[in-house]
Design a protein around this motif. Structure first.
Motif, PDB file in Angstrom:
ATOM      1  N   LEU A 158     115.990  74.592 -26.955  1.00 28.43           N
ATOM      2  CA  LEU A 158     115.717  73.365 -26.212  1.00 28.43           C
ATOM      3  C   LEU A 158     114.225  73.060 -26.108  1.00 28.43           C
ATOM      4  O   LEU A 158     113.816  71.902 -26.187  1.00 28.43           O
ATOM      5  CB  LEU A 158     116.328  73.456 -24.818  1.00 28.43           C
ATOM      6  CG  LEU A 158     117.843  73.359 -24.761  1.00 28.43           C
ATOM      7  CD1 LEU A 158     118.324  73.512 -23.328  1.00 28.43           C
ATOM      8  CD2 LEU A 158     118.314  72.038 -25.322  1.00 28.43           C
ATOM      9  N   MET A 159     113.409  74.070 -25.940  1.00 29.59           N
ATOM     10  CA  MET A 159     111.967  73.846 -25.809  1.00 29.59           C
ATOM     11  C   MET A 159     111.386  73.289 -27.111  1.00 29.59           C
ATOM     12  O   MET A 159     110.580  72.355 -27.090  1.00 29.59           O
ATOM     13  CB  MET A 159     111.277  75.161 -25.438  1.00 29.59           C
ATOM     14  CG  MET A 159     109.888  74.965 -24.965  1.00 29.59           C
ATOM     15  SD  MET A 159     109.928  74.010 -23.454  1.00 29.59           S
ATOM     16  CE  MET A 159     108.452  74.531 -22.720  1.00 29.59           C
ATOM     17  N   THR A 160     111.810  73.818 -28.228  1.00 28.69           N
ATOM     18  CA  THR A 160     111.334  73.328 -29.519  1.00 28.69           C
ATOM     19  C   THR A 160     111.814  71.905 -29.763  1.00 28.69           C
ATOM     20  O   THR A 160     111.056  71.062 -30.248  1.00 28.69           O
ATOM     21  CB  THR A 160     111.825  74.250 -30.649  1.00 28.69           C
ATOM     22  OG1 THR A 160     111.488  75.596 -30.330  1.00 28.69           O
ATOM     23  CG2 THR A 160     111.193  73.871 -31.967  1.00 28.69           C
ATOM     24  N   LEU A 161     113.063  71.652 -29.411  1.00 29.90           N
ATOM     25  CA  LEU A 161     113.601  70.298 -29.555  1.00 29.90           C
ATOM     26  C   LEU A 161     112.819  69.316 -28.698  1.00 29.90           C
ATOM     27  O   LEU A 161     112.454  68.230 -29.155  1.00 29.90           O
ATOM     28  CB  LEU A 161     115.077  70.273 -29.171  1.00 29.90           C
ATOM     29  CG  LEU A 161     115.748  68.905 -29.199  1.00 29.90           C
ATOM     30  CD1 LEU A 161     115.772  68.360 -30.617  1.00 29.90           C
ATOM     31  CD2 LEU A 161     117.143  68.991 -28.635  1.00 29.90           C
ATOM     32  N   ASN A 162     112.526  69.699 -27.469  1.00 30.75           N
ATOM     33  CA  ASN A 162     111.755  68.838 -26.577  1.00 30.75           C
ATOM     34  C   ASN A 162     110.373  68.555 -27.163  1.00 30.75           C
ATOM     35  O   ASN A 162     109.900  67.417 -27.139  1.00 30.75           O
ATOM     36  CB  ASN A 162     111.622  69.479 -25.199  1.00 30.75           C
ATOM     37  CG  ASN A 162     110.939  68.566 -24.217  1.00 30.75           C
ATOM     38  OD1 ASN A 162     111.261  67.390 -24.140  1.00 30.75           O
ATOM     39  ND2 ASN A 162     109.984  69.099 -23.487  1.00 30.75           N
ATOM     40  N   ASN A 163     109.732  69.567 -27.707  1.00 34.26           N
ATOM     41  CA  ASN A 163     108.406  69.377 -28.305  1.00 34.26           C
ATOM     42  C   ASN A 163     108.465  68.433 -29.500  1.00 34.26           C
ATOM     43  O   ASN A 163     107.576  67.603 -29.691  1.00 34.26           O
ATOM     44  CB  ASN A 163     107.809  70.717 -28.717  1.00 34.26           C
ATOM     45  CG  ASN A 163     107.408  71.545 -27.520  1.00 34.26           C
ATOM     46  OD1 ASN A 163     107.177  71.019 -26.435  1.00 34.26           O
ATOM     47  ND2 ASN A 163     107.349  72.856 -27.698  1.00 34.26           N
ATOM     48  N   LYS A 164     109.513  68.543 -30.301  1.00 36.75           N
ATOM     49  CA  LYS A 164     109.652  67.648 -31.448  1.00 36.75           C
ATOM     50  C   LYS A 164     109.839  66.201 -30.997  1.00 36.75           C
ATOM     51  O   LYS A 164     109.263  65.283 -31.568  1.00 36.75           O
ATOM     52  CB  LYS A 164     110.821  68.082 -32.331  1.00 36.75           C
ATOM     53  CG  LYS A 164     110.529  69.310 -33.152  1.00 36.75           C
ATOM     54  CD  LYS A 164     111.635  69.572 -34.127  1.00 36.75           C
ATOM     55  CE  LYS A 164     111.357  70.791 -34.956  1.00 36.75           C
ATOM     56  NZ  LYS A 164     110.374  70.556 -35.996  1.00 36.75           N
ATOM     57  N   VAL A 165     110.642  66.005 -29.957  1.00 35.30           N
ATOM     58  CA  VAL A 165     110.869  64.652 -29.440  1.00 35.30           C
ATOM     59  C   VAL A 165     109.572  64.076 -28.887  1.00 35.30           C
ATOM     60  O   VAL A 165     109.232  62.916 -29.136  1.00 35.30           O
ATOM     61  CB  VAL A 165     111.978  64.658 -28.365  1.00 35.30           C
ATOM     62  CG1 VAL A 165     112.049  63.323 -27.648  1.00 35.30           C
ATOM     63  CG2 VAL A 165     113.316  64.992 -28.994  1.00 35.30           C
ATOM     64  N   VAL A 166     108.826  64.876 -28.154  1.00 38.35           N
ATOM     65  CA  VAL A 166     107.556  64.416 -27.587  1.00 38.35           C
ATOM     66  C   VAL A 166     106.578  64.064 -28.704  1.00 38.35           C
ATOM     67  O   VAL A 166     105.877  63.050 -28.634  1.00 38.35           O
ATOM     68  CB  VAL A 166     106.969  65.485 -26.641  1.00 38.35           C
ATOM     69  CG1 VAL A 166     105.541  65.155 -26.260  1.00 38.35           C
ATOM     70  CG2 VAL A 166     107.826  65.606 -25.396  1.00 38.35           C
ATOM     71  N   ASN A 167     106.536  64.858 -29.754  1.00 37.84           N
ATOM     72  CA  ASN A 167     105.629  64.583 -30.867  1.00 37.84           C
ATOM     73  C   ASN A 167     106.034  63.333 -31.644  1.00 37.84           C
ATOM     74  O   ASN A 167     105.189  62.695 -32.271  1.00 37.84           O
ATOM     75  CB  ASN A 167     105.567  65.774 -31.816  1.00 37.84           C
ATOM     76  CG  ASN A 167     104.833  66.943 -31.208  1.00 37.84           C
ATOM     77  OD1 ASN A 167     104.006  66.775 -30.322  1.00 37.84           O
ATOM     78  ND2 ASN A 167     105.141  68.144 -31.665  1.00 37.84           N
ATOM     79  N   MET A 168     107.303  62.983 -31.610  1.00 36.68           N
ATOM     80  CA  MET A 168     107.779  61.811 -32.341  1.00 36.68           C
ATOM     81  C   MET A 168     107.471  60.505 -31.614  1.00 36.68           C
ATOM     82  O   MET A 168     107.516  59.437 -32.219  1.00 36.68           O
ATOM     83  CB  MET A 168     109.288  61.906 -32.569  1.00 36.68           C
ATOM     84  CG  MET A 168     109.681  62.901 -33.620  1.00 36.68           C
ATOM     85  SD  MET A 168     111.460  63.090 -33.752  1.00 36.68           S
ATOM     86  CE  MET A 168     111.993  61.438 -34.051  1.00 36.68           C
TER      87      MET A 168
END
Length: 81
Positions: A16-26
């Motif tokens: 979940l943390m990695t997914l959240n970071n990817k969404v924020v970067n997008m």
């Protein structure tokens, strides 16, 4: 057993943390893409409004332009949770 059942799905390859970071970067990329799409639609609207032709064709082009304006307005709306 059906192999497509969600009960037998493989575990996610991303936490979940990695997914959240990817969404924020997008977010920044999505904003830029949104600006480009809105600019393209504005150019298309301008071309439709400037087209010459019979009154019927002009009315048709104006209706198309109005639909595109509504689409732009819907893209500009922000949803807050």
């Amino acid at each position: 057993m059906d192999s497509r059942s969600i009960d037998f799905a493989k575990t996610a390859s991303i936490d979940l943390m990695t997914l959240n970071n990817k969404v924020v970067n997008m977010r920044q990329v999505v904003k830029r893409a949104k600006v480009h799409v809105i600019s393209k639609l504005c150019r298309h609207i301008h071309k439709l409004k400037m087209k010459q032709g019979t009154e019927e064709h002009k009315a048709k082009n104006l209706r198309k332009a109005e639909r595109l304006i509504e689409e732009i307005d819907s893209m500009k709306v922000r949803f807050y949770a």
